[in-house]
Structures are given as structure tokens and as C-alpha cells.
Motif scaffolding. Structure first.
Motif, PDB file in Angstrom:
ATOM      1  N   ARG A 187     -60.441  62.153   8.394  1.00  0.00           N
ATOM      2  CA  ARG A 187     -59.834  63.208   9.213  1.00  0.00           C
ATOM      3  C   ARG A 187     -58.412  62.855   9.606  1.00  0.00           C
ATOM      4  N   GLY A 188     -58.100  61.562   9.652  1.00  0.00           N
ATOM      5  CA  GLY A 188     -56.739  61.136   9.933  1.00  0.00           C
ATOM      6  C   GLY A 188     -56.265  61.319  11.353  1.00  0.00           C
ATOM      7  N   GLU A 189     -57.080  61.793  12.240  1.00  0.00           N
ATOM      8  CA  GLU A 189     -56.644  62.028  13.623  1.00  0.00           C
ATOM      9  C   GLU A 189     -57.373  61.130  14.613  1.00  0.00           C
ATOM     10  N   VAL A 190     -57.909  60.037  14.113  1.00  0.00           N
ATOM     11  CA  VAL A 190     -58.666  59.136  14.968  1.00  0.00           C
ATOM     12  C   VAL A 190     -58.253  57.703  14.686  1.00  0.00           C
ATOM     13  N   VAL A 191     -58.218  56.911  15.737  1.00  0.00           N
ATOM     14  CA  VAL A 191     -57.986  55.474  15.621  1.00  0.00           C
ATOM     15  C   VAL A 191     -59.337  54.813  15.810  1.00  0.00           C
ATOM     16  N   GLN A 192     -59.741  54.026  14.846  1.00  0.00           N
ATOM     17  CA  GLN A 192     -61.041  53.351  14.934  1.00  0.00           C
ATOM     18  C   GLN A 192     -60.805  51.853  15.083  1.00  0.00           C
ATOM     19  N   SER A 193     -61.485  51.278  16.049  1.00  0.00           N
ATOM     20  CA  SER A 193     -61.348  49.847  16.269  1.00  0.00           C
ATOM     21  C   SER A 193     -62.692  49.284  16.700  1.00  0.00           C
ATOM     22  N   VAL A 194     -62.643  48.130  17.292  1.00  0.00           N
ATOM     23  CA  VAL A 194     -63.863  47.444  17.702  1.00  0.00           C
ATOM     24  C   VAL A 194     -63.700  46.937  19.127  1.00  0.00           C
ATOM     25  N   LEU A 195     -64.795  46.983  19.851  1.00  0.00           N
ATOM     26  CA  LEU A 195     -64.850  46.443  21.194  1.00  0.00           C
ATOM     27  C   LEU A 195     -66.121  45.606  21.241  1.00  0.00           C
ATOM     28  N   THR A 196     -65.972  44.308  21.469  1.00  0.00           N
ATOM     29  CA  THR A 196     -67.119  43.423  21.413  1.00  0.00           C
ATOM     30  C   THR A 196     -66.936  42.219  22.308  1.00  0.00           C
ATOM     31  N   GLY A 197     -68.025  41.685  22.754  1.00  0.00           N
ATOM     32  CA  GLY A 197     -67.997  40.443  23.520  1.00  0.00           C
ATOM     33  C   GLY A 197     -67.786  39.221  22.647  1.00  0.00           C
ATOM     34  N   ASN A 198     -67.821  39.403  21.335  1.00  0.00           N
ATOM     35  CA  ASN A 198     -67.559  38.295  20.413  1.00  0.00           C
ATOM     36  C   ASN A 198     -66.101  37.879  20.482  1.00  0.00           C
ATOM     37  N   LEU A 199     -65.834  36.621  20.192  1.00  0.00           N
ATOM     38  CA  LEU A 199     -64.455  36.184  20.039  1.00  0.00           C
ATOM     39  C   LEU A 199     -63.851  36.928  18.853  1.00  0.00           C
ATOM     40  N   ASP A 223     -56.953  58.664  26.932  1.00  0.00           N
ATOM     41  CA  ASP A 223     -57.532  58.853  28.250  1.00  0.00           C
ATOM     42  C   ASP A 223     -59.054  58.815  28.180  1.00  0.00           C
ATOM     43  N   SER A 224     -59.683  59.113  29.303  1.00  0.00           N
ATOM     44  CA  SER A 224     -61.140  58.996  29.380  1.00  0.00           C
ATOM     45  C   SER A 224     -61.869  60.043  28.551  1.00  0.00           C
ATOM     46  N   ASP A 225     -61.169  61.023  28.024  1.00  0.00           N
ATOM     47  CA  ASP A 225     -61.833  61.972  27.138  1.00  0.00           C
ATOM     48  C   ASP A 225     -61.572  61.664  25.677  1.00  0.00           C
ATOM     49  N   SER A 226     -60.413  61.089  25.374  1.00  0.00           N
ATOM     50  CA  SER A 226     -60.104  60.816  23.968  1.00  0.00           C
ATOM     51  C   SER A 226     -60.536  59.426  23.527  1.00  0.00           C
ATOM     52  N   ALA A 245     -70.461  64.690  17.911  1.00  0.00           N
ATOM     53  CA  ALA A 245     -70.519  63.933  19.167  1.00  0.00           C
ATOM     54  C   ALA A 245     -69.154  63.348  19.515  1.00  0.00           C
ATOM     55  N   VAL A 246     -68.444  62.845  18.527  1.00  0.00           N
ATOM     56  CA  VAL A 246     -67.125  62.267  18.780  1.00  0.00           C
ATOM     57  C   VAL A 246     -66.143  63.334  19.240  1.00  0.00           C
ATOM     58  N   TRP A 247     -66.179  64.517  18.629  1.00  0.00           N
ATOM     59  CA  TRP A 247     -65.195  65.552  18.956  1.00  0.00           C
ATOM     60  C   TRP A 247     -65.642  66.531  20.034  1.00  0.00           C
ATOM     61  N   PRO A 307     -65.942  67.640  23.697  1.00  0.00           N
ATOM     62  CA  PRO A 307     -65.269  67.213  24.925  1.00  0.00           C
ATOM     63  C   PRO A 307     -66.218  66.521  25.888  1.00  0.00           C
ATOM     64  N   GLY A 308     -65.675  65.542  26.587  1.00  0.00           N
ATOM     65  CA  GLY A 308     -66.446  64.801  27.573  1.00  0.00           C
ATOM     66  C   GLY A 308     -66.577  65.565  28.867  1.00  0.00           C
ATOM     67  N   PRO A 309     -67.228  64.964  29.844  1.00  0.00           N
ATOM     68  CA  PRO A 309     -67.461  65.645  31.131  1.00  0.00           C
ATOM     69  C   PRO A 309     -66.201  66.140  31.814  1.00  0.00           C
ATOM     70  N   ALA A 310     -65.115  65.362  31.778  1.00  0.00           N
ATOM     71  CA  ALA A 310     -63.882  65.784  32.450  1.00  0.00           C
ATOM     72  C   ALA A 310     -63.338  67.063  31.804  1.00  0.00           C
ATOM     73  N   ALA A 311     -63.315  67.119  30.493  1.00  0.00           N
ATOM     74  CA  ALA A 311     -62.804  68.302  29.790  1.00  0.00           C
ATOM     75  C   ALA A 311     -63.729  69.494  29.996  1.00  0.00           C
ATOM     76  N   ARG A 312     -65.026  69.260  30.001  1.00  0.00           N
ATOM     77  CA  ARG A 312     -65.968  70.374  30.197  1.00  0.00           C
ATOM     78  C   ARG A 312     -65.825  70.955  31.590  1.00  0.00           C
ATOM     79  N   SER A 313     -65.625  70.119  32.596  1.00  0.00           N
ATOM     80  CA  SER A 313     -65.566  70.639  33.964  1.00  0.00           C
ATOM     81  C   SER A 313     -64.235  71.326  34.246  1.00  0.00           C
ATOM     82  N   SER A 314     -63.185  71.007  33.466  1.00  0.00           N
ATOM     83  CA  SER A 314     -61.884  71.631  33.736  1.00  0.00           C
ATOM     84  C   SER A 314     -61.676  72.901  32.910  1.00  0.00           C
TER      85      SER A 314
END
Length: 147
Positions: free
Chosen positions: A14-26, A77-80, A135-137, A139-146
Motif C-alpha cells: 500500500r505504500g502508506e504505512v511504516v512497519q517496524s518492530v517493538l520488542t523487549g528483546n535487545l 499520533d495515538s490513532d495512526s 483492523a489496521v485502517w 479509526p481508533g477510539p479517538a477518531a471514532r468519538s470525534s
């Protein structure tokens, strides 16, 4: 995890997403694991966050958000910012760290436990690529409530 590579490829296409990793591993260990599974070309490890960055997983989310913002010149932000994980600890990390959370009930925790932990969306697994993308695209709770 079945479907993970296909989901990562579909998001990358899709080219409009940055994918990375978040882990407790070194970081070195995480990069080794990613390489063993052939995932390094689908993820930007430079903007990820690792166990060497902070001792607690919730503190890693802002690290990754800052790195991604600096590298890509846009805010996350917290939605993206979206964290995909499979434990209540992952859900907590995303929520505390300021990300939407998609939980995958593929491990020791079921869908009900992950919903109860506060996940924004819960998937049985990652095999349905279209469901992962929705699921990824979604909107989260903040976007839904606004509106």
C-alpha cells in the motif's frame, strides 16, 4: 505466525504505512530473529524500539513513534500508531504508550482476555489478510468519538 508475512507484504504494498518492530528483546537479538524469518526487508528496524531503549515495554511505544516521526517527517499520533501483539502485556504497552492495539488471539491468551485487556480490535489469527488490513485502517477510539 501463519499469515504474518502475507499481512506485512500487503501493508507494504500500500505504500502508506511504516512497519517496524517493538520488542523487549535487545536490538541485535531482534534483528537476528527477524532475519531468520525473512522479515527484515518488510520492516524498518531503524525506527523500531527495543529492550536496550527502555526496560518496560510501554516506554518503547513513544521511542518508536519519535524515531518514525523523525525519519519520515510526519507525526504518528495515538490513532495512526498501531501495535499488533498477542498478550495482555502487549495491549497494555500499546494503550499506555499511545497506540491503537490489534490483538491476535493466537497464543496463550484468548479473544475475551485480549478484549478485556482493552484491545481496539481482536483477531483470531493473521491468516485473513483483508481482516488484518481492515483492523489496521479502522479509526481508533479517538477518531471514532470525534466524528
Amino acid at each position: 505466525m501463519p499469515g504474518a508475512v502475507e499481512a506485512l507484504r500487503a501493508m507494504a504494498a500500500r505504500g502508506e504505512v511504516v512497519q517496524s518492530v517493538l520488542t523487549g528483546n535487545l536490538r541485535a537479538n531482534a534483528e537476528l530473529k527477524l532475519g531468520l524469518f525473512g522479515l527484515t526487508g518488510l520492516l524498518d528496524a531503524e525506527v523500531g524500539a527495543y529492550g536496550d531503549d527502555a526496560p518496560e515495554r510501554p516506554a518503547l511505544v513513544p521511542v518508536a513513534r519519535r524515531r518514525a516521526a523523525a525519519a519520515y517527517g510526519t507525526g504518528f499520533d495515538s490513532d495512526s500508531a498501531v501495535l499488533i501483539g498477542d498478550t495482555p502485556r502487549d495491549v497494555r504497552a500499546g494503550l499506555v504508550g499511545g497506540a491503537r492495539v490489534i490483538a491476535v488471539a493466537s497464543g496463550a491468551y484468548g479473544a475475551a482476555e485480549l478484549r478485556e485487556a482493552g484491545a481496539d480490535a481482536v483477531l483470531a489469527d493473521l491468516r485473513d489478510t483483508a481482516a488484518v488490513l481492515r483492523a489496521v485502517w479502522t479509526p481508533g477510539p479517538a477518531a471514532r468519538s470525534s466524528g
